[in-house]
Design a protein around this motif. Structure first.
Motif, PDB file in Angstrom:
ATOM      1  N   LEU A  81       0.818  -1.210   0.000  1.00  0.00           N
ATOM      2  CA  LEU A  81       0.000   0.000   0.000  1.00  0.00           C
ATOM      3  C   LEU A  81       0.855   1.265   0.000  1.00  0.00           C
ATOM      4  N   ILE A  82       1.986   1.231   0.664  1.00  0.00           N
ATOM      5  CA  ILE A  82       2.871   2.397   0.609  1.00  0.00           C
ATOM      6  C   ILE A  82       3.358   2.622  -0.814  1.00  0.00           C
ATOM      7  N   ALA A  83       3.811   1.547  -1.473  1.00  0.00           N
ATOM      8  CA  ALA A  83       4.299   1.681  -2.849  1.00  0.00           C
ATOM      9  C   ALA A  83       3.203   2.164  -3.780  1.00  0.00           C
ATOM     10  N   GLY A  84       1.977   1.688  -3.567  1.00  0.00           N
ATOM     11  CA  GLY A  84       0.893   2.045  -4.468  1.00  0.00           C
ATOM     12  C   GLY A  84       0.324   3.431  -4.247  1.00  0.00           C
ATOM     13  N   LEU A  85       0.494   3.986  -3.034  1.00  0.00           N
ATOM     14  CA  LEU A  85      -0.192   5.240  -2.702  1.00  0.00           C
ATOM     15  C   LEU A  85       0.727   6.447  -2.590  1.00  0.00           C
ATOM     16  N   MET A 139      -1.797   0.970   8.432  1.00  0.00           N
ATOM     17  CA  MET A 139      -0.478   1.551   8.647  1.00  0.00           C
ATOM     18  C   MET A 139       0.173   1.924   7.318  1.00  0.00           C
ATOM     19  N   GLY A 140      -0.028   1.105   6.293  1.00  0.00           N
ATOM     20  CA  GLY A 140       0.505   1.423   4.978  1.00  0.00           C
ATOM     21  C   GLY A 140      -0.105   2.692   4.400  1.00  0.00           C
ATOM     22  N   LEU A 154       2.635  10.129   5.240  1.00  0.00           N
ATOM     23  CA  LEU A 154       3.672  10.753   6.060  1.00  0.00           C
ATOM     24  C   LEU A 154       4.933  11.066   5.259  1.00  0.00           C
ATOM     25  N   MET A 155       5.337  10.157   4.381  1.00  0.00           N
ATOM     26  CA  MET A 155       6.641  10.300   3.739  1.00  0.00           C
ATOM     27  C   MET A 155       6.697  11.441   2.724  1.00  0.00           C
ATOM     28  N   PRO A 156       5.818  11.477   1.702  1.00  0.00           N
ATOM     29  CA  PRO A 156       5.918  12.588   0.748  1.00  0.00           C
ATOM     30  C   PRO A 156       5.575  13.940   1.367  1.00  0.00           C
ATOM     31  N   THR A 164       8.484   6.115  -4.328  1.00  0.00           N
ATOM     32  CA  THR A 164       7.952   4.916  -4.979  1.00  0.00           C
ATOM     33  C   THR A 164       9.079   4.112  -5.611  1.00  0.00           C
ATOM     34  N   SER A 165      10.060   4.813  -6.193  1.00  0.00           N
ATOM     35  CA  SER A 165      11.192   4.099  -6.792  1.00  0.00           C
ATOM     36  C   SER A 165      11.983   3.349  -5.729  1.00  0.00           C
ATOM     37  N   PHE A 166      12.067   3.903  -4.506  1.00  0.00           N
ATOM     38  CA  PHE A 166      12.734   3.183  -3.418  1.00  0.00           C
ATOM     39  C   PHE A 166      11.998   1.876  -3.107  1.00  0.00           C
TER      40      PHE A 166
END
Length: 503
Positions: free
Chosen positions: A73-77, A124-125, A131-133, A413-415
């Motif tokens: 979910l983190i990668a997708g969002l 959480m994802g 939070l990150m971007p 996302t690349s990470f």
């Protein structure tokens, strides 16, 4: 938004020399805390899975989803949430994500069943993806001075990269003293600090655009990234089957439609023209390549330390501290390297350092002194730390301020995709070599399962099987290390050529 900056003596600085509000550093410290948590929660669960399995008795499929749904979910969002922050307010999205992440952490800590834990990890994802971007893109608003901004991005990157590295160490210590839910419960007080102090220390920013939101782009991006990441992990763990192929095809088709739709959309989710900038393209390539090799290196050497050298879980985790420190320190010092060498030479030098560290793993054997591992991974950590900080800095600075959230979403996302690709491709290559070098012996799918069966056979046949399995795994590790080193050298050469162009 306007902010008044003053010098230490109280005089207003000249307009040509923007100064950073001293409170911005406190705001950075508060914003870095959730970044550290989000990164740690990628790896902190690895040591807790055996205990969770005993307590909640998940099926094999449920266990896979407990581990993977968070990263999926983190990668997708990330791209979507970066755009949401640009449009509706980065601080608002940051605080909303922290609230979701905290509630989900409480739910995970006291989950009564595997399905509840999967749901909590999914929430959480979602929170982590906001939070990150939001935190990274806010740095461009809080630090107008370029030197201060570079240092701030280095701090952010150190928390992100260092969190992933120290996650297993931190998890091992908690599990040694408390129950498995403690690895999630520790998130709550830290997030409460963010919710209390961020409104006072972190400014709000929004682009102010009234353009229609690209909902179709959001749907297509999710239909592309999530099935593709799942396919990579599924094919790597379970081999080629209809589920893996079908998921991969769905992801590829959806991503193709997404790119086509983004080129035609009046207000696209993803600004593809960002890739026309050589610096931005180089940053994304570097992030993918470094995370591929780092993900594979961390996974394979973790098995090596425990199953080949015979160290316990906590000792193996502690052996990763020198690389984590190197990543953190050189993330902070990347701006100086960049100022000294220039972006092109800094990228190339850092990638070559990471390649040397990966190549150093070729000296590992079944009874190698631990210092060889420590030196090799520390050298790799120096290169990775510089690259990660440069990627974050270049990705944000290449975009106009109103699109910094979207640009940081692409880099992050690349990470995530790089980690998945590394585990799937380079990790699978090592597994294939391990099985191919069985020399007619009946190896199980993994080294751990083979050693367990060797223990059941006892001395004699079991000892021979264990020795052969450890040697075969080291052969696979050598092939993976060689592949990683070659990939990084090729990437350094490509970026050297790409960055000769002028933006």
């Amino acid at each position: 938004m306007s902010t008044i900056h003053q010098t230490a003596g109280g005089a207003a600085p000249r307009a040509s020399e923007p100064r950073t509000d001293p409170r911005a550093w406190l705001g950075l410290a508060i914003m870095s805390l959730p970044v550290l948590l989000v990164a740690m929660d990628f790896s902190v669960l690895y040591l807790a899975i055996p205990t969770i399995t005993d307590e909640l008795a998940p099926t094999a499929s449920e266990q896979l989803w407990i581990v993977d749904i968070y990263g999926f979910l983190i990668a997708g969002l990330l791209i979507t949430m970066g755009n949401v922050g640009d449009r509706f307010g980065r601080r608002m999205v940051l605080l909303s994500g922290a609230t979701v992440f905290g509630i989900a952490s409480l739910l995970a800590a006291f989950a009564p069943s595997a399905m509840v834990l999967i749901l909590a990890r999914a929430l959480m994802g979602i929170g982590g993806a906001t939070l990150m971007p939001a935190s990274l893109s806010l740095i461009s608003n809080m630090f107008p001075d370029l030197k201060a901004r570079a240092l701030a991005i280095g701090v952010w990157t150190a928390c992100f990269a260092g969190g992933s590295a120290v996650g297993p160490v931190f998890g091992g210590i908690l599990l040694h003293h408390f129950w498995w839910g403690s690895v999630f419960l520790i998130n709550v007080p830290i997030l409460l600090l963010l919710l209390v102090f961020a409104p006072k220390l972190v400014p709000e920013y929004k682009s102010g655009t009234t353009d229609p939101f690209d909902f179709l782009g959001v749907v297509l991006s999710l239909l592309g990234i999530l099935p593709l990441v799942y396919a990579i992990k599924h094919l790597a763990s379970d081999g080629v089957d209809a589920i893996g192929i079908g998921s991969g095809v769905l992801g590829i088709v959806a991503l193709t439609l997404f790119i086509t739709q983004q080129r035609r959309a009046k207000h696209p989710l993803l600004q593809l023209n960002l890739f026309s900038y050589p610096a931005f393209t180089s940053a994304i390539m570097a992030a993918l390549g470094c995370m591929m090799t780092l993900g594979a290196l961390s996974y394979l050497t973790g098995i090596y330390l425990q199953s080949v050298l015979g160290r316990d879980v906590l000792a193996a985790a502690l052996a990763g501290i020198p690389m984590a420190v190197a990543v953190a320190v050189f993330s902070l010092g990347a701006s100086r390297v960049n100022a000294l060498l220039g972006t092109r030479a800094a990228f190339v030098t850092a990638l070559l350092a990471a390649a040397v560290g990966n190549a150093g793993l070729l000296f590992l054997g079944t009874d190698t002194p631990i210092w060889i591992y420590l030196v090799s991974t520390t050298i790799a950590g120096i290169g990775y730390g510089i690259v990660f900080s440069l990627v974050s800095e270049v990705a944000v600075s290449s975009a106009p301020p109103e699109r910094a959230g979207a640009a940081s979403g692409i880099s992050e996302t690349s990470f995530e995709l790089g980690t998945s690709l590394g585990l799937a491709l380079i990790g699978s290559l090592a597994t294939l070599v391990f099985r191919a070098n069985s020399d007619g012996r009946d190896f199980s799918d993994t080294l751990g399962e083979t050693l367990h069966r060797a223990g059941e056979l006892g001395s004699g046949p079991g000892t021979d099987l264990a020795t052969a399995a450890r040697s075969a795994f080291v052969d696979g590790l050598h092939v993976a290390a060689t592949s990683g080193a070659v990939l990084l050298v090729v990437l350094a050469a490509v970026i050297s050529v790409v960055l000769r162009r002028r933006t």
